[in-house]
Motif scaffolding. Structure first.
Motif, PDB file in Angstrom:
ATOM      1  N   GLY A 125       2.002  -9.189 -11.697  1.00 54.66           N
ATOM      2  CA  GLY A 125       1.663  -8.874 -10.610  1.00 54.66           C
ATOM      3  C   GLY A 125       0.304  -8.060 -10.418  1.00 54.66           C
ATOM      4  O   GLY A 125      -0.530  -8.141  -9.655  1.00 54.66           O
ATOM      5  N   ASP A 126       0.218  -6.984 -11.354  1.00 59.11           N
ATOM      6  CA  ASP A 126      -0.916  -5.970 -11.501  1.00 59.11           C
ATOM      7  C   ASP A 126      -2.053  -6.827 -12.001  1.00 59.11           C
ATOM      8  O   ASP A 126      -3.282  -6.585 -11.560  1.00 59.11           O
ATOM      9  CB  ASP A 126      -0.578  -4.689 -12.489  1.00 59.11           C
ATOM     10  CG  ASP A 126       0.454  -3.978 -11.936  1.00 59.11           C
ATOM     11  OD1 ASP A 126       0.871  -4.131 -10.602  1.00 59.11           O
ATOM     12  OD2 ASP A 126       1.016  -3.007 -12.713  1.00 59.11           O
ATOM     13  N   GLU A 127      -1.980  -7.742 -12.961  1.00 55.88           N
ATOM     14  CA  GLU A 127      -2.750  -8.527 -13.551  1.00 55.88           C
ATOM     15  C   GLU A 127      -3.508  -9.360 -12.156  1.00 55.88           C
ATOM     16  O   GLU A 127      -4.672  -9.539 -12.214  1.00 55.88           O
ATOM     17  CB  GLU A 127      -2.433  -9.342 -14.725  1.00 55.88           C
ATOM     18  CG  GLU A 127      -2.246  -8.499 -15.673  1.00 55.88           C
ATOM     19  CD  GLU A 127      -3.475  -7.909 -16.346  1.00 55.88           C
ATOM     20  OE1 GLU A 127      -4.571  -8.469 -16.277  1.00 55.88           O
ATOM     21  OE2 GLU A 127      -3.668  -6.642 -16.691  1.00 55.88           O
ATOM     22  N   ARG A 185      -4.970 -11.795  -4.584  1.00 57.76           N
ATOM     23  CA  ARG A 185      -4.546 -10.548  -4.634  1.00 57.76           C
ATOM     24  C   ARG A 185      -3.302 -10.392  -3.846  1.00 57.76           C
ATOM     25  O   ARG A 185      -2.356  -9.663  -4.011  1.00 57.76           O
ATOM     26  CB  ARG A 185      -5.775  -9.882  -4.056  1.00 57.76           C
ATOM     27  CG  ARG A 185      -5.586  -8.245  -4.031  1.00 57.76           C
ATOM     28  CD  ARG A 185      -6.439  -7.614  -3.087  1.00 57.76           C
ATOM     29  NE  ARG A 185      -6.243  -7.863  -1.586  1.00 57.76           N
ATOM     30  CZ  ARG A 185      -5.238  -7.338  -0.987  1.00 57.76           C
ATOM     31  NH1 ARG A 185      -4.255  -6.446  -1.553  1.00 57.76           N
ATOM     32  NH2 ARG A 185      -5.044  -7.871   0.530  1.00 57.76           N
ATOM     33  N   LYS A 186      -3.231 -11.239  -2.810  1.00 57.68           N
ATOM     34  CA  LYS A 186      -2.022 -11.047  -1.944  1.00 57.68           C
ATOM     35  C   LYS A 186      -0.752 -11.518  -2.909  1.00 57.68           C
ATOM     36  O   LYS A 186       0.291 -10.905  -2.654  1.00 57.68           O
ATOM     37  CB  LYS A 186      -2.170 -11.960  -0.802  1.00 57.68           C
ATOM     38  CG  LYS A 186      -3.149 -11.665   0.384  1.00 57.68           C
ATOM     39  CD  LYS A 186      -3.206 -12.658   1.383  1.00 57.68           C
ATOM     40  CE  LYS A 186      -4.117 -12.141   2.465  1.00 57.68           C
ATOM     41  NZ  LYS A 186      -4.214 -13.204   3.630  1.00 57.68           N
ATOM     42  N   GLY A 238      -0.540 -11.249  -6.029  1.00 55.29           N
ATOM     43  CA  GLY A 238      -0.203 -10.206  -7.024  1.00 55.29           C
ATOM     44  C   GLY A 238       0.744  -8.895  -6.218  1.00 55.29           C
ATOM     45  O   GLY A 238       1.591  -8.239  -6.787  1.00 55.29           O
ATOM     46  N   VAL A 239       0.174  -8.513  -4.915  1.00 47.64           N
ATOM     47  CA  VAL A 239       0.885  -7.624  -4.092  1.00 47.64           C
ATOM     48  C   VAL A 239       2.557  -8.086  -3.967  1.00 47.64           C
ATOM     49  O   VAL A 239       3.333  -7.245  -4.227  1.00 47.64           O
ATOM     50  CB  VAL A 239       0.237  -7.435  -2.888  1.00 47.64           C
ATOM     51  CG1 VAL A 239       0.843  -6.231  -1.951  1.00 47.64           C
ATOM     52  CG2 VAL A 239      -1.308  -6.752  -3.236  1.00 47.64           C
ATOM     53  N   GLN A 240       2.604  -9.340  -3.563  1.00 46.65           N
ATOM     54  CA  GLN A 240       3.887  -9.733  -3.240  1.00 46.65           C
ATOM     55  C   GLN A 240       4.867  -9.647  -4.383  1.00 46.65           C
ATOM     56  O   GLN A 240       6.122  -9.265  -4.535  1.00 46.65           O
ATOM     57  CB  GLN A 240       3.820 -11.175  -2.883  1.00 46.65           C
ATOM     58  CG  GLN A 240       3.040 -11.358  -1.171  1.00 46.65           C
ATOM     59  CD  GLN A 240       4.355 -10.964  -0.333  1.00 46.65           C
ATOM     60  OE1 GLN A 240       5.483 -10.958  -0.535  1.00 46.65           O
ATOM     61  NE2 GLN A 240       3.762 -10.377   0.889  1.00 46.65           N
ATOM     62  N   SER A 241       4.280  -9.990  -5.734  1.00 44.50           N
ATOM     63  CA  SER A 241       5.283 -10.261  -6.884  1.00 44.50           C
ATOM     64  C   SER A 241       5.455  -8.754  -7.371  1.00 44.50           C
ATOM     65  O   SER A 241       6.426  -8.686  -7.973  1.00 44.50           O
ATOM     66  CB  SER A 241       4.441 -11.285  -7.978  1.00 44.50           C
ATOM     67  OG  SER A 241       2.981 -10.625  -8.169  1.00 44.50           O
ATOM     68  N   GLY A 242       4.587  -8.021  -6.941  1.00 49.36           N
ATOM     69  CA  GLY A 242       4.647  -6.476  -7.307  1.00 49.36           C
ATOM     70  C   GLY A 242       6.015  -5.779  -6.542  1.00 49.36           C
ATOM     71  O   GLY A 242       6.367  -4.637  -6.957  1.00 49.36           O
ATOM     72  N   LYS A 243       6.465  -6.230  -5.513  1.00 47.84           N
ATOM     73  CA  LYS A 243       7.293  -5.947  -4.528  1.00 47.84           C
ATOM     74  C   LYS A 243       8.720  -6.098  -5.132  1.00 47.84           C
ATOM     75  O   LYS A 243       9.033  -7.110  -5.586  1.00 47.84           O
ATOM     76  CB  LYS A 243       7.187  -6.369  -3.217  1.00 47.84           C
ATOM     77  CG  LYS A 243       6.023  -5.817  -2.499  1.00 47.84           C
ATOM     78  CD  LYS A 243       6.035  -6.208  -1.058  1.00 47.84           C
ATOM     79  CE  LYS A 243       4.766  -5.605  -0.382  1.00 47.84           C
ATOM     80  NZ  LYS A 243       4.696  -6.144   0.923  1.00 47.84           N
TER      81      LYS A 243
END
Length: 52
Positions: free
Chosen positions: A12-14, A44-45, A47-52
């Protein structure tokens, strides 16, 4: 289990970094780079979603 979650968070960060970079590069391309900005924002969205 923790190791798997760390890998997912890293991905997600990547994606977030790739999205930000795409937006920056698209902005540098002016009118021709507008599509890249849109794609960069969507990446980017994700990435943010997968980081949650």
């Amino acid at each position: 289990m923790r190791r798997i979650l760390n890998v997912i968070n890293g991905m997600g960060d990547e994606r977030n970094l790739v999205g930000v970079n795409g937006g920056i590069e698209g902005g540098r391309g002016g009118e021709c780079g507008r599509g890249l900005c849109v794609v960069g924002e969507e990446v980017r969205k994700v990435g943010v979603q997968s980081g949650k």
